[in-house]
Motif scaffolding. Structure first.
Motif, PDB file in Angstrom:
ATOM      1  N   LEU A  47       0.859  -1.190   0.000  1.00 12.67           N
ATOM      2  CA  LEU A  47       0.000   0.000   0.000  1.00 12.67           C
ATOM      3  C   LEU A  47       0.890   1.232   0.000  1.00 12.67           C
ATOM      4  N   ASP A  48       0.591   2.191  -0.847  1.00 12.87           N
ATOM      5  CA  ASP A  48       1.394   3.417  -0.858  1.00 12.87           C
ATOM      6  C   ASP A  48       0.487   4.616  -1.038  1.00 12.87           C
ATOM      7  N   LYS A  49       0.853   5.705  -0.349  1.00  9.55           N
ATOM      8  CA  LYS A  49       0.035   6.911  -0.428  1.00  9.55           C
ATOM      9  C   LYS A  49       0.237   7.649  -1.746  1.00  9.55           C
ATOM     10  N   GLY A  55       8.794   6.106  -4.145  1.00  8.78           N
ATOM     11  CA  GLY A  55       9.127   6.929  -2.979  1.00  8.78           C
ATOM     12  C   GLY A  55      10.183   7.960  -3.352  1.00  8.78           C
ATOM     13  N   ARG A  56      11.326   7.880  -2.695  1.00  8.29           N
ATOM     14  CA  ARG A  56      12.400   8.855  -2.968  1.00  8.29           C
ATOM     15  C   ARG A  56      13.177   8.540  -4.246  1.00  8.29           C
ATOM     16  N   LEU A  57      12.901   7.411  -4.851  1.00 10.56           N
ATOM     17  CA  LEU A  57      13.434   7.102  -6.203  1.00 10.56           C
ATOM     18  C   LEU A  57      12.418   7.665  -7.184  1.00 10.56           C
ATOM     19  N   ASP A  69      14.925  13.786 -12.207  1.00 11.39           N
ATOM     20  CA  ASP A  69      15.052  12.906 -11.038  1.00 11.39           C
ATOM     21  C   ASP A  69      15.268  13.837  -9.856  1.00 11.39           C
ATOM     22  N   HIS A  70      14.225  14.123  -9.109  1.00 13.56           N
ATOM     23  CA  HIS A  70      14.416  15.149  -8.076  1.00 13.56           C
ATOM     24  C   HIS A  70      14.716  14.548  -6.706  1.00 13.56           C
ATOM     25  N   GLY A  71      14.652  13.206  -6.581  1.00 15.38           N
ATOM     26  CA  GLY A  71      15.070  12.553  -5.339  1.00 15.38           C
ATOM     27  C   GLY A  71      16.453  11.958  -5.543  1.00 15.38           C
ATOM     28  N   ALA A  72      16.551  10.627  -5.388  1.00 16.67           N
ATOM     29  CA  ALA A  72      17.865   9.969  -5.564  1.00 16.67           C
ATOM     30  C   ALA A  72      18.432  10.297  -6.942  1.00 16.67           C
ATOM     31  N   GLN A  73      19.713  10.579  -6.990  1.00 24.84           N
ATOM     32  CA  GLN A  73      20.366  11.028  -8.214  1.00 24.84           C
ATOM     33  C   GLN A  73      20.976   9.892  -9.013  1.00 24.84           C
ATOM     34  N   TYR A  74      21.576   8.977  -8.315  1.00 29.22           N
ATOM     35  CA  TYR A  74      22.201   7.807  -8.938  1.00 29.22           C
ATOM     36  C   TYR A  74      22.407   6.817  -7.805  1.00 29.22           C
ATOM     37  N   PHE A  75      22.790   5.592  -8.128  1.00 29.86           N
ATOM     38  CA  PHE A  75      23.087   4.673  -7.027  1.00 29.86           C
ATOM     39  C   PHE A  75      24.311   3.853  -7.360  1.00 29.86           C
ATOM     40  N   THR A  76      24.897   3.332  -6.322  1.00 32.01           N
ATOM     41  CA  THR A  76      26.063   2.466  -6.471  1.00 32.01           C
ATOM     42  C   THR A  76      25.607   1.053  -6.115  1.00 32.01           C
ATOM     43  N   GLY A 141      -2.392   5.479  -3.715  1.00 31.66           N
ATOM     44  CA  GLY A 141      -3.392   6.415  -3.215  1.00 31.66           C
ATOM     45  C   GLY A 141      -4.008   5.947  -1.904  1.00 31.66           C
ATOM     46  N   ALA A 142      -3.266   5.117  -1.152  1.00 27.17           N
ATOM     47  CA  ALA A 142      -3.783   4.608   0.127  1.00 27.17           C
ATOM     48  C   ALA A 142      -2.798   4.967   1.233  1.00 27.17           C
ATOM     49  N   ARG A 143      -3.106   6.014   1.986  1.00 25.23           N
ATOM     50  CA  ARG A 143      -2.240   6.398   3.111  1.00 25.23           C
ATOM     51  C   ARG A 143      -2.704   5.657   4.352  1.00 25.23           C
ATOM     52  N   LEU A 246      18.889  20.781  -8.425  1.00 24.70           N
ATOM     53  CA  LEU A 246      19.734  21.456  -7.437  1.00 24.70           C
ATOM     54  C   LEU A 246      19.276  21.020  -6.056  1.00 24.70           C
ATOM     55  N   HIS A 247      20.162  20.525  -5.238  1.00 27.73           N
ATOM     56  CA  HIS A 247      19.785  20.089  -3.880  1.00 27.73           C
ATOM     57  C   HIS A 247      20.349  21.035  -2.836  1.00 27.73           C
ATOM     58  N   GLY A 248      19.480  21.555  -1.983  1.00 29.28           N
ATOM     59  CA  GLY A 248      19.951  22.354  -0.852  1.00 29.28           C
ATOM     60  C   GLY A 248      20.685  21.452   0.137  1.00 29.28           C
ATOM     61  N   ARG A 322      20.888   5.383   1.624  1.00 34.18           N
ATOM     62  CA  ARG A 322      20.878   5.319   0.161  1.00 34.18           C
ATOM     63  C   ARG A 322      20.100   4.128  -0.399  1.00 34.18           C
ATOM     64  N   VAL A 323      20.049   4.100  -1.714  1.00 34.09           N
ATOM     65  CA  VAL A 323      19.214   3.127  -2.431  1.00 34.09           C
ATOM     66  C   VAL A 323      19.655   1.700  -2.106  1.00 34.09           C
ATOM     67  N   GLU A 324      20.953   1.454  -2.154  1.00 31.42           N
ATOM     68  CA  GLU A 324      21.429   0.096  -1.886  1.00 31.42           C
ATOM     69  C   GLU A 324      21.123  -0.318  -0.447  1.00 31.42           C
TER      70      GLU A 324
HETATM   71  C1  LIG Z   1      16.896  14.531  -2.430  1.00 35.78           C
HETATM   72  C2  LIG Z   1      17.395  13.138  -2.272  1.00 35.78           C
HETATM   73  C3  LIG Z   1      18.578  12.746  -2.878  1.00 35.78           C
HETATM   74  C4  LIG Z   1      19.049  11.435  -2.749  1.00 35.78           C
HETATM   75  N1  LIG Z   1      20.163  11.059  -3.428  1.00 35.78           N
HETATM   76  C5  LIG Z   1      20.543   9.768  -3.415  1.00 35.78           C
HETATM   77  C6  LIG Z   1      21.589   9.317  -4.247  1.00 35.78           C
HETATM   78  O1  LIG Z   1      22.128  10.067  -5.054  1.00 35.78           O
HETATM   79  N2  LIG Z   1      21.953   8.016  -4.165  1.00 35.78           N
HETATM   80  C7  LIG Z   1      21.317   7.128  -3.333  1.00 35.78           C
HETATM   81  O2  LIG Z   1      21.676   5.948  -3.333  1.00 35.78           O
HETATM   82  N3  LIG Z   1      20.299   7.538  -2.545  1.00 35.78           N
HETATM   83  C8  LIG Z   1      19.897   8.828  -2.577  1.00 35.78           C
HETATM   84  N4  LIG Z   1      18.837   9.236  -1.822  1.00 35.78           N
HETATM   85  C9  LIG Z   1      18.266   8.310  -0.846  1.00 35.78           C
HETATM   86  C10 LIG Z   1      17.360   7.247  -1.498  1.00 35.78           C
HETATM   87  O3  LIG Z   1      16.410   7.862  -2.309  1.00 35.78           O
HETATM   88  C11 LIG Z   1      16.712   6.460  -0.372  1.00 35.78           C
HETATM   89  O4  LIG Z   1      17.716   5.919   0.455  1.00 35.78           O
HETATM   90  C12 LIG Z   1      15.808   5.302  -0.825  1.00 35.78           C
HETATM   91  O5  LIG Z   1      15.118   5.600  -2.014  1.00 35.78           O
HETATM   92  C13 LIG Z   1      14.882   4.997   0.331  1.00 35.78           C
HETATM   93  O6  LIG Z   1      13.977   3.951   0.027  1.00 35.78           O
HETATM   94  P1  LIG Z   1      12.938   3.486   1.161  1.00 35.78           P
HETATM   95  O7  LIG Z   1      12.176   2.353   0.603  1.00 35.78           O
HETATM   96  O8  LIG Z   1      13.701   3.269   2.426  1.00 35.78           O
HETATM   97  O9  LIG Z   1      11.981   4.735   1.444  1.00 35.78           O
HETATM   98  P2  LIG Z   1      11.102   5.674   0.477  1.00 35.78           P
HETATM   99  O10 LIG Z   1      11.690   5.755  -0.892  1.00 35.78           O
HETATM  100  O11 LIG Z   1      10.931   6.947   1.223  1.00 35.78           O
HETATM  101  O12 LIG Z   1       9.713   4.914   0.369  1.00 35.78           O
HETATM  102  C14 LIG Z   1       8.705   5.044   1.327  1.00 35.78           C
HETATM  103  C15 LIG Z   1       7.331   4.970   0.658  1.00 35.78           C
HETATM  104  O13 LIG Z   1       6.351   4.930   1.688  1.00 35.78           O
HETATM  105  C16 LIG Z   1       5.221   5.698   1.293  1.00 35.78           C
HETATM  106  N5  LIG Z   1       4.540   6.059   2.546  1.00 35.78           N
HETATM  107  C17 LIG Z   1       5.000   6.803   3.588  1.00 35.78           C
HETATM  108  N6  LIG Z   1       4.096   6.836   4.581  1.00 35.78           N
HETATM  109  C18 LIG Z   1       3.027   6.103   4.166  1.00 35.78           C
HETATM  110  C19 LIG Z   1       1.764   5.763   4.737  1.00 35.78           C
HETATM  111  N7  LIG Z   1       1.413   6.170   5.973  1.00 35.78           N
HETATM  112  N8  LIG Z   1       0.884   5.005   4.015  1.00 35.78           N
HETATM  113  C20 LIG Z   1       1.218   4.580   2.757  1.00 35.78           C
HETATM  114  N9  LIG Z   1       2.403   4.874   2.163  1.00 35.78           N
HETATM  115  C21 LIG Z   1       3.289   5.612   2.867  1.00 35.78           C
HETATM  116  C22 LIG Z   1       5.826   6.844   0.516  1.00 35.78           C
HETATM  117  O14 LIG Z   1       4.865   7.394  -0.394  1.00 35.78           O
HETATM  118  C23 LIG Z   1       6.998   6.166  -0.211  1.00 35.78           C
HETATM  119  O15 LIG Z   1       6.611   5.721  -1.497  1.00 35.78           O
HETATM  120  C24 LIG Z   1      18.329  10.525  -1.963  1.00 35.78           C
HETATM  121  C25 LIG Z   1      17.134  10.915  -1.362  1.00 35.78           C
HETATM  122  C26 LIG Z   1      16.653  12.196  -1.535  1.00 35.78           C
HETATM  123  C27 LIG Z   1      15.337  12.578  -0.946  1.00 35.78           C
END
Ligand SMILES: Cc1cc2nc3c(=O)[nH]c(=O)nc-3n(C[C@H](O)[C@H](O)[C@H](O)COP(=O)(O)OP(=O)(O)OC[C@H]3O[C@@H](n4cnc5c(N)ncnc54)[C@H](O)[C@@H]3O)c2cc1C
Length: 340
Positions: A47-49, A55-57, A69-76, A141-143, A246-248, A322-324
């Motif tokens: 279930l995902d909202k 998510g962050r990918l 790609d405004h979240g993760a930029q690349y992964f290793t 669409g399910a939070r 651009l990332h702050g 990170r992604v890995e």
């Molecule tokens: C700006 C930014 C730059 C990054 N750069 C890199 C990078 O260059 N290289 C790298 O390896 N990693 C990077 N990362 C980190 C990487 O994106 C994360 O480590 C990874 O994607 C996390 O995956 P996750 O499954 O742990 O969490 P998430 O990707 O956060 O997944 C969580 C999911 O849960 C859902 N969710 C949350 N609460 C609820 C709820 N109550 N009900 C239903 N759904 C819910 C969200 O919608 C989301 O889809 C970056 C992250 C950001 C934000």
């Protein structure tokens, strides 16, 4: 081996009555876990909202039809299982190596970064999540707001009060602060999740009419409100154009967290100009606030799980950032659930 089989065949297939598993979160960790357990014969519902997986990918469309790609930029990919999966994705065209020129940018001065294999999803980072989600039972669409005992099972309820069904095992695959209320039935796990910190990030998606003249496609930025900038259009399989992300920095993003996206976009474009040592003018600049961007630092545990209660959590804030790290956390928790 096809990428889909790398996780589907990881654990031996079980038969007989198996616990029903609900995974909250269709990011890298939740999808990896769901894939492994589904392959082992468990009934798994994700279930995902959000409106799609990742998510962050994440990949966003720009006004002119390109993407960012405004979240993760690349992964290793260092750990053997993840490497096997990434190599299979490369063979299938879901992932490609990014050969962009990466370096450091300090007020107009450029220096090269250490060589590394950097992978990206094609045509956007979310391609990886789409590939993982393919064939899984995922509802968007399910939070999920509540996870409560109902006899021997857990009942999930959405923020709108909708009954999202019963499960024997529930996994919160969401950033730690969002996992805390979902783990209320396991106070010790909720406390562990509550101790994890994630730093925020303001991300700006900026489009330019002219090529930004700098001998880099991705840069760690020093002495600036920015920590990272990337020429998104230098990544493989992207539509042509001049789009930058651009990332702050974590400190700057935290200090400006409650400002609006409209306020933040011009500030970070201006900071980009300062980092380059000259003014730049974006024709499009949209800011996105990641309230929970990066674990700082992660807990030193692969995942959280209480086998007696059937509640657990995984994500980049557990095993490693990170992604890995998110992938490894999801796989680790899948193994523990299968052993239960
Ligand atoms: C700006 C930014 C730059 C990054 N750069 C890199 C990078 O260059 N290289 C790298 O390896 N990693 C990077 N990362 C980190 C990487 O994106 C994360 O480590 C990874 O994607 C996390 O995956 P996750 O499954 O742990 O969490 P998430 O990707 O956060 O997944 C969580 C999911 O849960 C859902 N969710 C949350 N609460 C609820 C709820 N109550 N009900 C239903 N759904 C819910 C969200 O919608 C989301 O889809 C970056 C992250 C950001 C934000």
């Amino acid at each position: 081996m096809p990428a889909s089989r790398v996780l589907d065949d990881l654990l031996p297939r079980r038969s007989g009555p198996l616990p029903r598993v609900a995974v909250i979160g269709a990011g890298m960790s939740g999808l990896a876990l769901a894939r492994v357990l589904t392959g082992a014969g468990f009934g798994v519902r994700v279930l995902d909202k959000g409106r799609g997986p990742g998510g962050r990918l994440s990949t966003r469309r720009s006004a002119e039809g390109g993407t960012f790609d405004h979240g993760a930029q690349y992964f290793t990919a260092r750990e053997p299982l993840f490497r096997t999966l990434v190599e299979a994705w490369v063979a299938e065209g879901v992932v490609a190596e990014w050969h962009g020129r990466i370096g450091t940018l300090t007020r107009g001065a450029v220096s090269p970064a250490k060589e590394s294999e950097r992978y990206v999803g094609v045509p956007g980072m979310n391609a990886v999540a789409k590939a993982l989600a393919d064939g899984l039972d995922v509802r968007f669409g399910a939070r999920v707001e509540r996870v409560e005992r109902d006899g021997r099972a857990w009942r999930l309820t959405s923020e709108t009060g909708e009954d999202l069904g019963l499960a024997d095992v529930v996994v919160a695959a969401v950033p730690a602060p969002q996992a805390v209320p979902l783990l209320a039935g396991a106070p010790a796990l909720a406390a562990q999740a509550g101790s994890a910190r994630l730093s925020p990030c303001w991300a700006v998606m900026a489009r330019f009419e002219e090529t930004v003249a700098v001998e880099l496609d991705g840069a760690f930025v020093e002495d600036s409100p920015l920590s990272w900038v990337a020429r998104d259009t230098s990544k493989p399989g992207r539509a042509p154009g001049e789009r930058w992300v651009l990332h702050g920095s974590p400190e700057y993003s935290a200090a400006h967290l409650e400002e609006t996206a409209e306020e933040m976009a011009p500030k970070l474009v201006e900071a980009f100009g300062k980092a380059l040592g000259r003014d730049v003018r974006a024709v499009e600049a949209v800011a996105h606030r990641w309230r929970f961007a990066m674990p700082s630092p992660p807990l030193e545990t692969p995942a959280l799980f209480d086998p007696a209660l059937g509640l657990g959590a995984c994500g980049d804030w557990c095993a490693g950032p990170r992604v890995e790290g998110a992938f490894l956390s999801g796989v680790a928790l899948a193994r523990r659930i299968a052993e239960r």
